[in-house]
Design an enzyme around this catalytic site. Structure first.
Site, mmCIF file in Angstrom:
data_model
loop_
_atom_site.group_PDB
_atom_site.id
_atom_site.type_symbol
_atom_site.label_atom_id
_atom_site.label_comp_id
_atom_site.label_asym_id
_atom_site.label_seq_id
_atom_site.Cartn_x
_atom_site.Cartn_y
_atom_site.Cartn_z
ATOM 1 N N CYS A 1 34.444 54.376 48.905
ATOM 2 C CA CYS A 1 33.486 54.432 47.902
ATOM 3 C C CYS A 1 33.250 56.082 47.253
ATOM 4 O O CYS A 1 32.745 56.002 46.162
ATOM 5 C CB CYS A 1 32.050 53.912 48.526
ATOM 6 S SG CYS A 1 32.175 52.802 49.652
ATOM 7 N N GLY B 1 30.480 46.311 48.333
ATOM 8 C CA GLY B 1 31.733 45.847 47.874
ATOM 9 C C GLY B 1 31.653 46.484 46.129
ATOM 10 O O GLY B 1 31.205 47.396 45.838
ATOM 11 N N SER B 2 32.244 45.492 45.559
ATOM 12 C CA SER B 2 32.449 45.859 43.930
ATOM 13 C C SER B 2 30.795 45.697 43.347
ATOM 14 O O SER B 2 30.222 44.741 43.565
ATOM 15 C CB SER B 2 33.360 45.011 43.547
ATOM 16 O OG SER B 2 33.028 43.381 43.512
ATOM 17 N N GLU C 1 36.038 52.575 38.057
ATOM 18 C CA GLU C 1 36.713 52.681 39.526
ATOM 19 C C GLU C 1 37.976 52.234 39.545
ATOM 20 O O GLU C 1 38.205 51.140 39.253
ATOM 21 C CB GLU C 1 35.507 52.120 40.306
ATOM 22 C CG GLU C 1 35.891 52.521 41.879
ATOM 23 C CD GLU C 1 34.870 52.035 42.765
ATOM 24 O OE1 GLU C 1 34.486 50.774 42.608
ATOM 25 O OE2 GLU C 1 34.543 52.677 43.628
ATOM 26 N N GLY D 1 28.493 42.558 43.539
ATOM 27 C CA GLY D 1 26.846 42.810 43.850
ATOM 28 C C GLY D 1 25.948 42.464 43.007
ATOM 29 O O GLY D 1 24.747 41.787 43.400
HETATM 30 P P1 ADP Z 1 36.117 44.942 46.905
HETATM 31 O O1 ADP Z 1 36.817 45.133 45.610
HETATM 32 O O2 ADP Z 1 35.688 46.071 47.651
HETATM 33 O O3 ADP Z 1 36.910 44.012 47.826
HETATM 34 P P2 ADP Z 1 34.345 42.837 46.676
HETATM 35 O O4 ADP Z 1 33.056 42.537 46.070
HETATM 36 O O5 ADP Z 1 35.218 41.836 45.990
HETATM 37 O O6 ADP Z 1 34.801 44.187 46.761
HETATM 38 O O7 ADP Z 1 34.321 42.168 48.180
HETATM 39 C C1 ADP Z 1 33.307 42.866 49.219
HETATM 40 C C2 ADP Z 1 32.847 41.750 50.309
HETATM 41 O O8 ADP Z 1 31.911 40.868 49.282
HETATM 42 C C3 ADP Z 1 34.146 40.881 51.069
HETATM 43 O O9 ADP Z 1 33.712 40.549 52.083
HETATM 44 C C4 ADP Z 1 33.893 39.731 49.824
HETATM 45 O O10 ADP Z 1 34.594 38.642 50.657
HETATM 46 C C5 ADP Z 1 32.605 39.448 49.736
HETATM 47 N N1 ADP Z 1 32.311 38.763 48.495
HETATM 48 C C6 ADP Z 1 33.273 38.637 47.319
HETATM 49 N N2 ADP Z 1 32.575 37.736 46.423
HETATM 50 C C7 ADP Z 1 31.691 37.265 46.976
HETATM 51 C C8 ADP Z 1 30.366 36.386 46.385
HETATM 52 N N3 ADP Z 1 30.523 35.774 45.236
HETATM 53 N N4 ADP Z 1 29.267 36.049 47.240
HETATM 54 C C9 ADP Z 1 29.144 37.011 48.466
HETATM 55 N N5 ADP Z 1 30.119 37.661 48.852
HETATM 56 C C10 ADP Z 1 31.338 37.914 48.060
#
Ligand code: ADP
Length: 485
Positions: free
Chosen positions: A273, A217-218, A374, A222
């Protein structure tokens, strides 16, 4: 008179039973007789074998470290006598001195390597053990592939999985879990928990009984997850942002590069990605490539993905489109020119979806925000450069390091760039996208935390290595201390 050399049998230098000898001469000078050597017979061989059997009985019971020590000393003596032996070898065999010195050096290297191998003293093995419950948090852009990248190796290694898909793609996750159950996975081995990342994802990461977490994810999310896992000593694999570039040199096949950049930048509506979000082009082909690119980008058909005629589908949601619109505005303010796209499509029937035109920003300079950050949409920033060195510099001068691509016909330049491009993946004459399951996938810098998905490496991540030593000598052998018999 040339010297009569002897055999070495049963611990002694001895003359052959036959009493016969042959001459050994210098191949560069047939007058130069090096010596006379035994023309041995079967008796000599029989005696030697009998002795060697006694030698084997002794040596095979000598601990490997001791055997290694002897070889180490052999190596040291070869070092001392390297020049003498090389000269003797050239005299006998004829090849030039540099080569016979190399010949001796190979013996030195082999001896010293054998010595370290000798430290493998005990009977030992290593194998892999599963870790426990693996928490898998996945993004929307590959609703099936990314979960499987994590889930299948995790399961194969023997872990149970707790899966939280992205909020935008829960249905594909449901279909995948149905398949796992239908295939016979015991029902408690997989758990699917839908919901918000900040609630469900967070609870998973913070749960003490989830010792291994894999996240894609982002970079922002992360970092949050990384902090928690660090504090709780959890094993964590992070796969985060990218700002991937395709470099096109002046000797490239431009048609090939054109197909590549269209696919890399606008495939999956730029929401990969590994999407190509920067095009770094040599000044000599810049204008031509950009003209061709805009022409083709303008002709890409937007529409629902279920329509077979569609080239580019919608963005995932309203926020994603707002983000793209925001960044195109930033690019304009920074002085980039929007050569094509730059807005929502006017076509009827698209107003209810999150569509955005494939967009080319030209005149982008290194360091602009649209060159650094990005965007995760169908927006390509074009940067003009004067050399491969400059292209590599621009490629590397971002905080991410997932994928890169180089189009050139110069094989030397390509090999040099492979080492210098600071990304986890580099494609040559192919766009920045297109990972394959059998190869490690992942990035450097703020894209990842050193782990890889795919390939063999991912099995490392989902398992703990166990090493077992079995000492069958019947006595205590203290490692590194008991080196004498
Ligand atoms: P994107 O910008 O690709 O949506 P995110 O990082 O927002 O990336 O989301 C990727 C995944 O991480 C999703 O499944 C989202 O629900 C999850 N996610 C978002 N915030 C959190 C957090 N604080 N802890 C764990 N997982 C999260």
């Amino acid at each position: 008179m040339p010297e009569n050399f002897k055999n070495f049998i049963a611990g002694e230098w001895v003359a052959p039973r036959t009493g016969a000898y042959f001459e050994n001469r210098n191949p560069a000078d047939s007058d130069d007789v090096i010596g006379c050597f035994p023309r041995s017979g079967p008796d000599d061989v029989t005696r030697a074998v009998a002795s060697a059997q006694r030698g084997f009985a002794q040596w095979s019971r000598t601990p490997a470290p001791i055997r290694g020590e002897v070889l180490h000393r052999v190596g040291d003596l070869l070092v001392q006598r390297k020049e003498d032996i090389a000269r003797a070898m050239t005299r006998e065999m004829g090849k030039v001195l540099a080569e016979t010195r190399g010949d001796v050096q190979e013996g030195i290297d082999t001896a010293h390597y054998a010595h370290t191998e000798g430290r493998r003293n005990k009977w030992a093995m290593s194998f892999r053990r599963p870790i426990g419950v693996a928490g898998l948090i996945t993004p929307f852009n590959f609703p099936l592939a990314i979960p499987t990248w994590k889930m299948f190796p995790a399961l194969l290694c023997g872990n149970a999985v707790l899966f939280k898909p992205a909020e935008d793609v829960p249905h594909t996750a449901h279909l995948l879990v149905e398949i796992l159950l239908e295939a016979g996975l015991p029902p408690e081995v997989v758990q699917l928990v839908h919901g918000e990342g900040s609630v469900v994802g967070k609870a998973m990461v913070e749960h003490p009984e989830v010792p291994v977490v894999s996240f894609t994810g982002s970079t922002e999310t992360g970092s949050i997850i990384g902090a928690t896992c660090g504090r709780m000593h959890k094993r964590l694999s992070l796969e985060m942002g990218g700002k991937n570039a395709m470099i096109v040199m002046d000797d490239a096949d431009l048609d090939l590069a054109l197909d590549g950049v269209l696919w890399g930048a606008f495939g999956t509506t730029g929401q990969r990605c590994t999407a190509t979000s920067r095009l770094i082009v040599h000044e000599r082909v810049h204008d031509r490539l950009v003209t061709l690119l805009c022409d083709r980008a303008e002709r890409m058909r937007l529409g629902p993905g279920l329509d077979a005629k569609t080239d580019v589908g919608p963005l995932i949601n309203e926020d994603a489109r707002k983000k793209v619109e925001y960044y195109v505005g930033v690019g304009r303010d920074e002085g980039a020119q929007v050569l094509t796209g730059g807005g929502r499509p006017a076509a009827k029937g698209l107003e209810r979806g999150w569509f955005y035109q494939p967009t080319v920003l030209a005149g982008v300079r290194a360091g602009m925000r649209v060159e650094q950050e990005e965007i995760f949409g169908p927006v390509l920033s074009v940067i003009k450069v004067g050399s491969l060195d400059e292209a590599v510099r621009v490629n590397n001068d971002v905080k991410y390091g997932l994928s890169s691509s180089l189009y050139t016909r110069d094989v030397n330049a390509a090999f040099r760039a492979m080492g210098e491009l600071d990304t986890g993946i580099t494609y040559v004459n192919a766009p920045t996208i297109g990972a394959e399951a059998h190869l490690p996938f992942g990035g450097v810098k703020q894209t990842g935390n050193g782990h890889r998905e795919g390939g063999w490496e991912v099995y490392d991540f989902y398992s703990e290595t166990k090493v077992v030593y079995v000492d069958f000598s019947g006595k205590l052998q203290r490692a590194q201390i008991d080196t004498e018999t």
